[in-house]
Design an enzyme around this catalytic site. Structure first.
Site, PDB file in Angstrom:
ATOM      1  N   GLN A 174     -29.414 -30.630 -16.768  1.00  0.00           N
ATOM      2  CA  GLN A 174     -30.327 -30.477 -14.983  1.00  0.00           C
ATOM      3  C   GLN A 174     -31.837 -30.328 -15.261  1.00  0.00           C
ATOM      4  O   GLN A 174     -32.087 -31.283 -14.571  1.00  0.00           O
ATOM      5  CB  GLN A 174     -29.968 -30.355 -13.793  1.00  0.00           C
ATOM      6  CG  GLN A 174     -28.629 -30.209 -13.469  1.00  0.00           C
ATOM      7  CD  GLN A 174     -28.744 -31.376 -13.068  1.00  0.00           C
ATOM      8  OE1 GLN A 174     -29.048 -31.868 -12.625  1.00  0.00           O
ATOM      9  NE2 GLN A 174     -27.247 -31.829 -12.692  1.00  0.00           N
ATOM     10  N   CYS A 320     -15.356 -30.263  -7.911  1.00  0.00           N
ATOM     11  CA  CYS A 320     -14.491 -31.191  -6.507  1.00  0.00           C
ATOM     12  C   CYS A 320     -13.008 -31.247  -7.939  1.00  0.00           C
ATOM     13  O   CYS A 320     -12.635 -31.745  -8.006  1.00  0.00           O
ATOM     14  CB  CYS A 320     -14.458 -32.779  -5.863  1.00  0.00           C
ATOM     15  SG  CYS A 320     -16.073 -32.638  -4.889  1.00  0.00           S
TER      16      CYS A 320
END
Length: 377
Positions: A174, A320
């Site tokens: 990131q 998820c």
């Protein structure tokens, strides 16, 4: 559709698409000795040189592989096996691609894992990290947290690891494209990078590894990539990765300011619309591209689905599984309750983000929150 989920994957840059198409037309295995193979190898090596130059590394330090998850696994497992086992020092807010391999080694081998705590802002406790280092097999800390965008003091952590004689891995997925990342200046032993987080294709990335890094391979076979990552190298993917990375680094300063301005407007708008939300991002200590909000009483899953129905793509930031949002280990480590750790929304910006995207998100959020809260009562 207004796309505000760049931290999950960023749209493919036109330059990366063009590079992929051009390289994909070439034929031959880069390991073959015939002319076609050598030409394919030239594509790979040119890409390796470009990636190294953009990241402050030497070409020989660039190990091409399938992405950030494989790079983190090689950085953690490879260093642990290469060092002969022992204690792993990391942080409580790492990506699962770091935490899960470390915990797996603890469950299946003789590893022990120290997960250093973080502040309510997500910053690692440097003293706790340093205290755990002596005698460790390896250390690992991410440069920018993928959920809340907290920037870790990597130079300070790497210096502490070096002083303790401990090799250090970093998930920089990131950070690259939004912050200045120089591998040699960082003091790290290994560093994970992924192409699709900065506008390259999915399925390609790199582990940047010092030549003396004691890495043991995860995959055995043809001995490609310094004999620590066997398998035919994806030449087209490498070329596209290099193009996306170069563009991200070349435009980083101006883009960081542009994206930070968008993020600040977004964060201020969320605070105004949802006064009881805990909003992080768009200020010192956080990466410029992530705005994160904990919204009491509203489930992440409900907010995401309602925002999506309004044409705005966002994320919770946490993992998820089969379409179900899991409780965020990052938010729990930062002191949030179990209920709050299921009540977050992450907005992440990138090279294609516009004012219209921010406007759409701010227009859709209040109703999404209201309806999510009503559904949870």
């Amino acid at each position: 559709m207004h796309y505000l989920d760049h931290a999950a994957t960023s749209p493919l840059r036109p330059a990366a698409r063009a590079a992929w198409l051009e390289a994909a037309d070439a034929v031959g295995n880069p390991s073959s000795l015939h002319g076609d193979g050598r030409r394919r190898r030239a594509i790979v090596e040119e890409a390796r040189e470009r990636i190294a130059a953009a990241l402050g590394a030497d070409p020989a330090e660039v190990i091409l592989l399938s992405g950030g998850t494989e790079a983190d696994n090689l950085g953690v497992k490879g260093l642990w096996w290469g060092r002969g086992g022992g204690r792993i020092v990391t942080t409580a807010v790492e990506h699962h691609a770091v935490l899960d391999p470390a915990r797996w080694l603890a469950q299946t081998a003789d590893a022990t894992v120290h997960e250093s705590p973080v502040s309510p802002n997500g910053s690692v406790d440097v003293d706790a990290f340093r205290t755990a280092l002596p005698g460790a097999a390896l250390a690992s800390a991410m440069w920018v947290n993928n959920e809340v965008g907290a920037i870790q003091p990597i130079a300070e952590l790497a210096a502490a690891a070096k002083e303790a004689g401990v090799p250090m891995h970093c998930d920089a997925v990131q950070a690259v494209g939004h912050l200045e990342v120089d591998f040699h200046e960082s003091g790290l032993t290994t560093m994970a990078v992924s192409a699709h987080k900065l506008g390259g294709p999915v399925g390609v990335g790199a582990l940047i590894a010092r030549r003396d890094a004691p890495l043991s391979p995860l995959l055995h076979g043809g001995g490609q990539e310094r004999k620590v990552r066997s398998g035919t190298v994806d030449a087209a993917g490498a070329a596209a990765f290099a193009s996306a990375l170069e563009e991200a680094v070349r435009t980083r300063q101006g883009e960081a300011a542009r994206i930070a301005a968008l993020a600040a407007r977004l964060a201020d708008g969320i605070r105004a619309a949802i006064p009881d939300a805990v909003v992080r991002g768009a200020r010192d200590g956080y990466a410029p591209h992530i705005v994160h909000a904990v919204v009491p009483g509203a489930s992440s899953e409900a907010m995401l689905m309602l925002m999506d129905a309004s044409g705005v793509a966002v994320s919770s930031g946490s993992a998820c599984t089969a379409g179900v949002v899991e409780r965020s280990h990052v938010l729990q480590a930062m002191g949030h309750s179990a209920e709050e750790s299921r009540s977050a929304v992450r907005f992440s910006l990138g090279w294609s983000s516009t004012d219209a995207d921010v406007d759409a998100a701010l227009a859709a959020l209040p109703d999404a929150v209201s309806r999510a809260r009503a559904a949870g009562q």
